[in-house]
Enzyme design. Structure first.
Site, PDB file in Angstrom:
ATOM      1  N   GLY A  72      41.789  41.563  47.898  1.00 38.22           N
ATOM      2  CA  GLY A  72      42.743  40.806  48.404  1.00 38.22           C
ATOM      3  C   GLY A  72      43.927  40.134  49.817  1.00 38.22           C
ATOM      4  O   GLY A  72      44.813  39.620  49.277  1.00 38.22           O
ATOM      5  N   ARG A  86      50.546  43.885  33.587  1.00 39.08           N
ATOM      6  CA  ARG A  86      50.396  42.418  34.139  1.00 39.08           C
ATOM      7  C   ARG A  86      50.763  41.925  32.266  1.00 39.08           C
ATOM      8  O   ARG A  86      51.350  40.827  32.912  1.00 39.08           O
ATOM      9  CB  ARG A  86      48.748  41.755  33.810  1.00 39.08           C
ATOM     10  CG  ARG A  86      48.283  40.483  34.277  1.00 39.08           C
ATOM     11  CD  ARG A  86      47.107  40.002  34.003  1.00 39.08           C
ATOM     12  NE  ARG A  86      47.005  38.786  33.498  1.00 39.08           N
ATOM     13  CZ  ARG A  86      45.531  38.253  34.272  1.00 39.08           C
ATOM     14  NH1 ARG A  86      44.895  38.679  34.702  1.00 39.08           N
ATOM     15  NH2 ARG A  86      45.060  36.480  34.511  1.00 39.08           N
ATOM     16  N   ASN A 110      35.564  33.956  34.268  1.00 42.85           N
ATOM     17  CA  ASN A 110      36.439  34.108  33.520  1.00 42.85           C
ATOM     18  C   ASN A 110      35.952  32.562  32.977  1.00 42.85           C
ATOM     19  O   ASN A 110      35.274  32.542  33.143  1.00 42.85           O
ATOM     20  CB  ASN A 110      37.472  33.125  34.640  1.00 42.85           C
ATOM     21  CG  ASN A 110      39.286  33.081  34.415  1.00 42.85           C
ATOM     22  OD1 ASN A 110      39.167  33.954  33.596  1.00 42.85           O
ATOM     23  ND2 ASN A 110      39.876  32.870  35.642  1.00 42.85           N
ATOM     24  N   ASN A 120      43.011  33.122  32.732  1.00 40.02           N
ATOM     25  CA  ASN A 120      43.489  34.121  33.236  1.00 40.02           C
ATOM     26  C   ASN A 120      42.796  34.567  31.737  1.00 40.02           C
ATOM     27  O   ASN A 120      43.305  35.962  31.341  1.00 40.02           O
ATOM     28  CB  ASN A 120      45.286  33.899  32.867  1.00 40.02           C
ATOM     29  CG  ASN A 120      45.908  33.220  33.183  1.00 40.02           C
ATOM     30  OD1 ASN A 120      45.564  33.285  34.266  1.00 40.02           O
ATOM     31  ND2 ASN A 120      46.996  32.816  32.546  1.00 40.02           N
ATOM     32  N   ARG A 121      41.581  35.254  31.688  1.00 42.87           N
ATOM     33  CA  ARG A 121      41.106  35.556  31.521  1.00 42.87           C
ATOM     34  C   ARG A 121      39.405  36.658  32.107  1.00 42.87           C
ATOM     35  O   ARG A 121      38.055  36.683  31.797  1.00 42.87           O
ATOM     36  CB  ARG A 121      40.225  35.053  30.319  1.00 42.87           C
ATOM     37  CG  ARG A 121      40.776  34.122  29.079  1.00 42.87           C
ATOM     38  CD  ARG A 121      40.395  33.895  28.195  1.00 42.87           C
ATOM     39  NE  ARG A 121      41.189  33.816  26.822  1.00 42.87           N
ATOM     40  CZ  ARG A 121      41.264  32.864  26.781  1.00 42.87           C
ATOM     41  NH1 ARG A 121      40.690  31.157  27.556  1.00 42.87           N
ATOM     42  NH2 ARG A 121      42.496  31.563  25.905  1.00 42.87           N
ATOM     43  N   GLU A 122      40.281  36.661  33.322  1.00 34.95           N
ATOM     44  CA  GLU A 122      39.490  37.628  34.635  1.00 34.95           C
ATOM     45  C   GLU A 122      38.570  39.167  33.928  1.00 34.95           C
ATOM     46  O   GLU A 122      38.886  39.709  33.304  1.00 34.95           O
ATOM     47  CB  GLU A 122      39.993  37.669  35.688  1.00 34.95           C
ATOM     48  CG  GLU A 122      40.160  36.202  36.265  1.00 34.95           C
ATOM     49  CD  GLU A 122      42.011  36.534  35.650  1.00 34.95           C
ATOM     50  OE1 GLU A 122      42.531  37.210  34.871  1.00 34.95           O
ATOM     51  OE2 GLU A 122      42.561  35.333  36.226  1.00 34.95           O
ATOM     52  N   GLU A 138      36.086  25.558  31.189  1.00 35.50           N
ATOM     53  CA  GLU A 138      35.312  26.033  31.876  1.00 35.50           C
ATOM     54  C   GLU A 138      34.657  27.448  31.623  1.00 35.50           C
ATOM     55  O   GLU A 138      35.679  28.400  31.295  1.00 35.50           O
ATOM     56  CB  GLU A 138      36.746  25.974  33.397  1.00 35.50           C
ATOM     57  CG  GLU A 138      35.744  26.827  35.120  1.00 35.50           C
ATOM     58  CD  GLU A 138      36.876  26.420  35.738  1.00 35.50           C
ATOM     59  OE1 GLU A 138      37.648  25.431  36.280  1.00 35.50           O
ATOM     60  OE2 GLU A 138      36.748  27.379  36.643  1.00 35.50           O
ATOM     61  N   ASP A 182      42.573  33.847  52.254  1.00 39.07           N
ATOM     62  CA  ASP A 182      43.464  34.380  51.568  1.00 39.07           C
ATOM     63  C   ASP A 182      43.343  34.929  50.358  1.00 39.07           C
ATOM     64  O   ASP A 182      44.807  35.795  50.566  1.00 39.07           O
ATOM     65  CB  ASP A 182      44.455  32.868  51.728  1.00 39.07           C
ATOM     66  CG  ASP A 182      43.893  32.454  50.076  1.00 39.07           C
ATOM     67  OD1 ASP A 182      42.274  32.153  50.199  1.00 39.07           O
ATOM     68  OD2 ASP A 182      44.253  30.581  49.980  1.00 39.07           O
ATOM     69  N   GLU A 242      31.536  33.457  39.703  1.00 37.77           N
ATOM     70  CA  GLU A 242      32.043  33.545  40.990  1.00 37.77           C
ATOM     71  C   GLU A 242      31.900  34.838  41.758  1.00 37.77           C
ATOM     72  O   GLU A 242      31.861  36.339  41.491  1.00 37.77           O
ATOM     73  CB  GLU A 242      33.613  33.229  41.101  1.00 37.77           C
ATOM     74  CG  GLU A 242      34.142  31.637  40.639  1.00 37.77           C
ATOM     75  CD  GLU A 242      35.728  31.800  41.031  1.00 37.77           C
ATOM     76  OE1 GLU A 242      35.806  30.490  41.225  1.00 37.77           O
ATOM     77  OE2 GLU A 242      36.114  32.373  41.575  1.00 37.77           O
ATOM     78  N   ASP A 244      33.397  30.794  34.125  1.00 35.43           N
ATOM     79  CA  ASP A 244      33.087  30.988  35.413  1.00 35.43           C
ATOM     80  C   ASP A 244      32.282  32.295  36.083  1.00 35.43           C
ATOM     81  O   ASP A 244      32.498  32.870  35.302  1.00 35.43           O
ATOM     82  CB  ASP A 244      34.013  31.481  36.465  1.00 35.43           C
ATOM     83  CG  ASP A 244      35.378  29.894  36.487  1.00 35.43           C
ATOM     84  OD1 ASP A 244      34.847  28.976  36.303  1.00 35.43           O
ATOM     85  OD2 ASP A 244      36.154  29.996  36.355  1.00 35.43           O
TER      86      ASP A 244
END
Ligand SMILES: *[C@@H]1O[C@H](CO)[C@@H](O)[C@H](O)[C@H]1NC(C)=O
Ligand SMILES: *[C@@H]1O[C@H](CO)[C@@H](O)[C@H](O)[C@H]1NC(C)=O
Length: 291
Positions: free
Chosen positions: A198, A276, A119, A127-129, A100, A193, A104, A102
């Site tokens: 956040g 992280r 991503n 997990n590559r934002e 994928e 959400d 967004e 992305d």
């Protein structure tokens, strides 16, 4: 005018008409995949509007699956108070170990900036934002967002400026999307959400429906078919096809432009998030971000 002159004129006019209808026709190039009538294509086929209300968002996907290409889309994002809304433009394959790529766009309260979230997933792992601010108001006019995907790299571009490159470093054991055909997907949905500040700022449903518009979808790409495999020739008919993306990288000018964007507008980089990953960054973070 002589009959042959007349014929030439007719051919010329016919080819103009073809050109005009060529760049993009949403009736031909995409299908609406959710939203129960909320996604609308105008009469000419040139403009597609997605709508979101409390009951549902909406979306569409490309008619074809592609294996490599350059994908341009012009988007005008939800104006005003867009808090809680997410507008997307991405490539994705099917299945559990999917690939994928992305774009967004996370909405915000009136006057507050959008966040462009990017991503890359390879074989099911993301997990590559990386996140960016934009250097213009993305709700005031259409802007062009592009994904270049070739066997060597993925390039994200905004109005022709590269903002992010993900290199093929399979040699270093890092998976790269290259064996699974992907479709183009676009959607407008609610994610209050988590999306805005956040999740603290919720969607104001009294403002619904929220609208985002798309035009000039241009896949300059290789179409994949289960029976015949990849065909760069039988791509979406008469799209502007240069195939220049096949070896596209960044030249010195592109690298400078990307450094400018990243230094001024990047607000989050997973490769810079030491808490992280507990100091154990993903392998690609140790490699050059450029080239
Ligand atoms: C919304 O605006 C706030 C305040 O300027 C900012 O911190 C935040 O990153 C913006 N974007 C999103 C998606 O929350
Ligand atoms: C990188 O990390 C530093 C230190 O935590 C932070 O101040 C900076 O904003 C981060 N930059 C990006 C683009 O994530």
């Amino acid at each position: 005018m002589s009959p042959s002159g007349m014929l030439k004129l007719c051919i010329l006019m016919a080819s103009f008409i073809l050109e005009a209808s060529a760049a993009c026709n949403f009736y031909r190039d995409v299908k609406i995949n959710f939203g129960d009538g909320r996604a609308k294509i105008d009469k000419s086929g040139q403009l597609l509007t997605l709508s979101l209300d409390k009951l549902s968002g909406s979306g569409f996907e490309s008619e074809y699956e592609y294996i490599f290409g350059r994908f341009d889309m012009q988007i005008r994002l939800v104006p005003g108070n867009s808090a809680g809304t997410v507008t997307t433009f991405f490539l994705s394959s099917q299945g559990e170990r999917h690939d994928e790529i992305d774009f967004e766009f996370l909405g915000n309260a009136s006057g507050q900036p959008y966040t462009l979230h990017t991503n890359v997933y390879a074989q099911g792992k993301g997990n590559r934002e990386q996140q960016f601010r934009l250097w213009f108001d993305p709700t005031a006019a259409f802007h062009t967002y592009s994904i270049v995907w070739n066997p060597r790299r993925i390039i994200f571009l905004v109005d022709g400026s590269p903002i992010r490159v993900f290199n093929n470093d399979e040699g270093a054991g890092i998976p790269f999307p290259k064996n699974q055909p992907m479709k183009v997907y676009c959607s407008l949905w609610n994610a209050d959400d988590w999306a805005t500040q956040g999740g603290r700022i919720k969607t104001d449903w009294t403002l619904a429906p929220f609208l985002a518009s798309y035009r000039n979808f241009n896949p300059d790409a290789c179409v994949w078919s289960a029976s015949t495999g990849s065909s760069c020739a039988s791509r979406s008919p008469d799209s502007i096809n240069t195939q220049a993306w096949q070896t596209q990288g960044l030249d010195a000018k592109g690298r400078n432009r990307m450094r400018w964007v990243q230094s001024k507008f990047m607000i989050y980089d997973y490769c810079n998030d030491s808490t992280r990953f507990n100091g154990r960054f993903p392998a690609e973070c140790r490699r050059s971000r450029f080239l």
